[in-house]
Design an enzyme around this catalytic site. Structure first.
Site, PDB file in Angstrom:
ATOM      1  CD  GLU A   1     -10.942  -6.895  -2.747  1.00 25.32           C
ATOM      2  OE1 GLU A   1      -9.881  -6.347  -3.062  1.00 25.32           O
ATOM      3  OE2 GLU A   1     -11.630  -6.506  -1.787  1.00 25.32           O
TER       4      GLU A   1
ATOM      5  NE  ARG B   1      -6.544   0.984  -1.711  1.00 26.91           N
ATOM      6  CZ  ARG B   1      -6.134   1.215  -2.956  1.00 26.91           C
ATOM      7  NH1 ARG B   1      -5.973   2.451  -3.378  1.00 26.91           N
ATOM      8  NH2 ARG B   1      -5.878   0.216  -3.775  1.00 26.91           N
TER       9      ARG B   1
ATOM     10  CG  ASN C   1      -4.255  -3.761  -6.398  1.00 28.74           C
ATOM     11  OD1 ASN C   1      -3.984  -3.695  -7.590  1.00 28.74           O
ATOM     12  ND2 ASN C   1      -4.554  -2.694  -5.690  1.00 28.74           N
ATOM     13  CG  ASP C   2      -6.541  -7.957  -2.124  1.00 21.72           C
ATOM     14  OD1 ASP C   2      -5.488  -8.428  -1.680  1.00 21.72           O
ATOM     15  OD2 ASP C   2      -7.115  -6.980  -1.613  1.00 21.72           O
TER      16      ASP C   2
ATOM     17  CG  HIS D   1      -2.139  -0.926   0.869  1.00 24.67           C
ATOM     18  ND1 HIS D   1      -2.123  -2.250   1.173  1.00 24.67           N
ATOM     19  CD2 HIS D   1      -3.302  -0.687   0.223  1.00 24.67           C
ATOM     20  CE1 HIS D   1      -3.242  -2.792   0.745  1.00 24.67           C
ATOM     21  NE2 HIS D   1      -3.978  -1.868   0.173  1.00 24.67           N
TER      22      HIS D   1
ATOM     23  CB  CYS E   1     -11.113   0.320  -8.210  1.00 26.85           C
ATOM     24  SG  CYS E   1     -11.443  -1.010  -7.052  1.00 26.85           S
TER      25      CYS E   1
END
Ligand code: PEP
Ligand code: MG
Length: 542
Positions: free
Chosen positions: A428, A293, A451-452, A188, A499
């Site tokens: 995700e 977030r 990402n995940d 992050h 996203c």
């Protein structure tokens, strides 16, 4: 000149002085003191300075995030002036004839343990505060820390690693680049660097004596040049000029539509972590916020944010964006985003552990507080709510039940809110992809968290730097999943977006458009390059 090769996390060139950022866990030496009176004065002076710093932070927070959020700095000031805290420090200096930094650090630790052992939630939350305040005092006493940052000169931050909570607290206007020894490309902190549009390197084995030296960070090469030669400096200065010109050119795209050559319009939104990112969102002319977030609100503090505190932040975001869409993701804490006061037990495998919606569905009080704040804020703009880490239809049904309960409570209490806030989920996990046809029946939109999704599909821990080479977000498995998600979403009447960081990969833009994606949400600085790319792409045909 000394050079080091690292791994680039974000491109760009920065030229400036290095500041070695040491995090709170300094090794404090225990020293015998002869003149205890002088040592006590040293402590008192440091405390005065800390009180002044906290006063300044309070004013800054008040202006940026409102009174409720600023209050924490007042709490810190009160702790510094607490008589028991002071007495303990003075006793150690006077009676044990030990140095002030040791006295502060051990008092901080003792008090923190004492608070942590209390029954009352509020008092337990103070454990992190007393630690924080003590670390501030120790930084002042040892002269190690962020003093140069406060003096106003923008710097290149060099550190072992930066926790997201630390990064968020840095004054962004004073950071030219990040260079860390540890950290992964997908952490992050790396995402934050991209958001801030500053070069960032990881895996750099720096030396302590770099502190204060002039350096050049070249994010495209992954290099840092410490005390560069005149040739290198001239060459990089010219490249920096070039970079600025390119940025100016992109600014010409402001106000233009995101429309493909064959006439399809899409939405380009921005990802943010904090209200302070709103300036960049507006500057880069994003059509909305595709991912807020919200967990950063929880990370930058040491107690649970109250409903009122959250409401003020969400309201501010909604109001600032006017009628543009603002998608707020509910709390996604856990894994690499830890806040001590959640008291999450140590886990062998936190990425697959107790995180995000799993915490919210277990600790419903925390979830409801956030939902109440969101529904109240919905009155002030065009708000949507999105839920992270979904793996099943049952989870979504349970979420909707809780949402209904919250709305019922608001109605009962006659609290103004919108009834029809758009609700979406992040896709995700591979499980969510496989049941996306059913999930689409339950919600208004999907936003893919690549990402995940990459982490869970490829079985690659996104935090593990050793696996960076294997972390391939455009792996054919992911690309096929993206197509399935778009098709299932559309069939079920949802709009679909991406996203995760992959949304900013300009080599894939045309493929995303052809899959039918309606929205791409990227770091604010990617909005205009993506607009340019969309305007050069086709959305139809093979
Ligand atoms: C993602 O997983 O792609 C995502 C956008 O969420 P985060 O990076 O915050 O986990
Ligand atoms: Mg995610």
């Amino acid at each position: 000149m000394r050079t080091r090769q690292g791994k680039s996390v974000y491109k760009g060139i920065a030229i400036g002085k290095i500041l070695i950022h040491r995090n709170g866990q300094q090794v404090i030496k225990r020293r015998h003191i002869d003149d205890t009176e002088a040592e006590i004065r040293r402590f008192q002076e440091a405390r005065e300075k800390a009180l002044k710093q906290l006063g300044e932070l309070y004013d800054k927070a008040l202006a940026e995030v409102g009174e409720a959020n600023a209050a924490i700095f007042e709490v810190h000031q009160m702790m510094l002036e607490d008589l028991d805290y002071e007495e303990s420090i003075l006793n150690i200096i006077k009676n044990q004839e030990l140095n002030a930094e040791y006295a502060v650090a051990s008092t901080g630790e003792n008090f923190s343990e004492m608070f942590a052992a209390m029954d009352d939630d509020y008092m337990r939350g103070r454990a992190a505060d007393v630690k924080d305040v003590s670390e501030r005092l120790v930084r002042i006493l040892t002269g190690v820390g962020d003093s140069k940052m406060a003096s106003g000169e923008p710097v290149i931050i060099v550190a072992d690693d930066l926790a997201p909570s630390e990064t968020i607290q840095l004054d962004k206007s004073k950071v030219l680049a990040f260079v860390t020894r540890h950290g992964s490309v997908n952490s992050h902190t790396a995402i934050l660097a991209r958001m801030m549009n500053i070069p960032a390197l990881i895996g750099v084995d720096y030396e302590e004596d770099w502190d204060g030296a002039l350096a050049v960070v070249d994010g495209s090469q992954g290099m840092i040049y410490v005390e560069p030669t005149k040739e290198v400096l001239d060459e990089k200065r010219a490249a920096l000029e070039e970079q600025k010109k390119k940025e100016q050119l992109l600014q010409k795209l402001k106000g233009e539509e995101n429309i493909t050559l064959d006439g399809r319009k899409i939405n380009i939104y921005a990802n943010i972590g904090n209200v302070s990112d709103l300036g960049a969102v507006l500057q880069n002319d994003a059509g909305g916020i595709g991912l807020f977030r919200s967990e950063f609100l929880y990370l930058e503090r040491s107690t649970y944010p109250t409903e009122e505190e959250q409401f003020l932040v969400y309201k501010r975001v909604a109001e600032t964006m006017g009628g543009r869409k603002v998608i707020i993701r509910t709390l996604d804490i856990g894994a690499d985003k830890q806040a001590d006061y959640f008291n999450i037990e140590h886990e062998e495998n936190p990425a697959m552990g107790y995180r995000a919606i799993r915490i919210c569905l277990d600790r419903v009080d925390i979830f409801k507080t956030q939902l109440r704040a969101l529904y109240r804020a919905s009155m002030f703009g065009n708000l949507s709510i999105m839920f992270p880490m979904i793996i099943s239809v049952e989870e979504v049904k349970r979420i909707k039940e809780i949402v209904e309960e919250v709305k019922e409570e608001l109605r009962r209490d006659q609290v103004p809110h919108k009834e029809d806030v758009e609700i979406g989920i992040m896709i995700e996990t591979p499980a969510a992809v496989m049941v996306s046809d059913q999930l689409a029946q339950e919600v208004d939109f999907f936003s893919v968290g690549t990402n995940d999704l990459t982490q869970y599909t490829l079985a690659i821990d996104r935090q593990n730097p050793k696996l960076d080479n294997l972390y391939v977000p455009d792996h054919p498995a992911i690309m096929r999943m993206l197509k399935i998600i778009a098709d299932n979403g559309h069939k079920g009447g949802c709009w679909v977006g991406i996203c995760g960081e992959l949304a900013a990969n300009l080599d894939l833009t045309e493929q995303f458009l052809k899959m039918g994606y309606d929205e791409l949400s990227v770091s604010p600085t990617f909005v205009l390059p993506l607009r340019q790319k969309v305007r050069e792409s086709r959305a139809y045909g093979e």
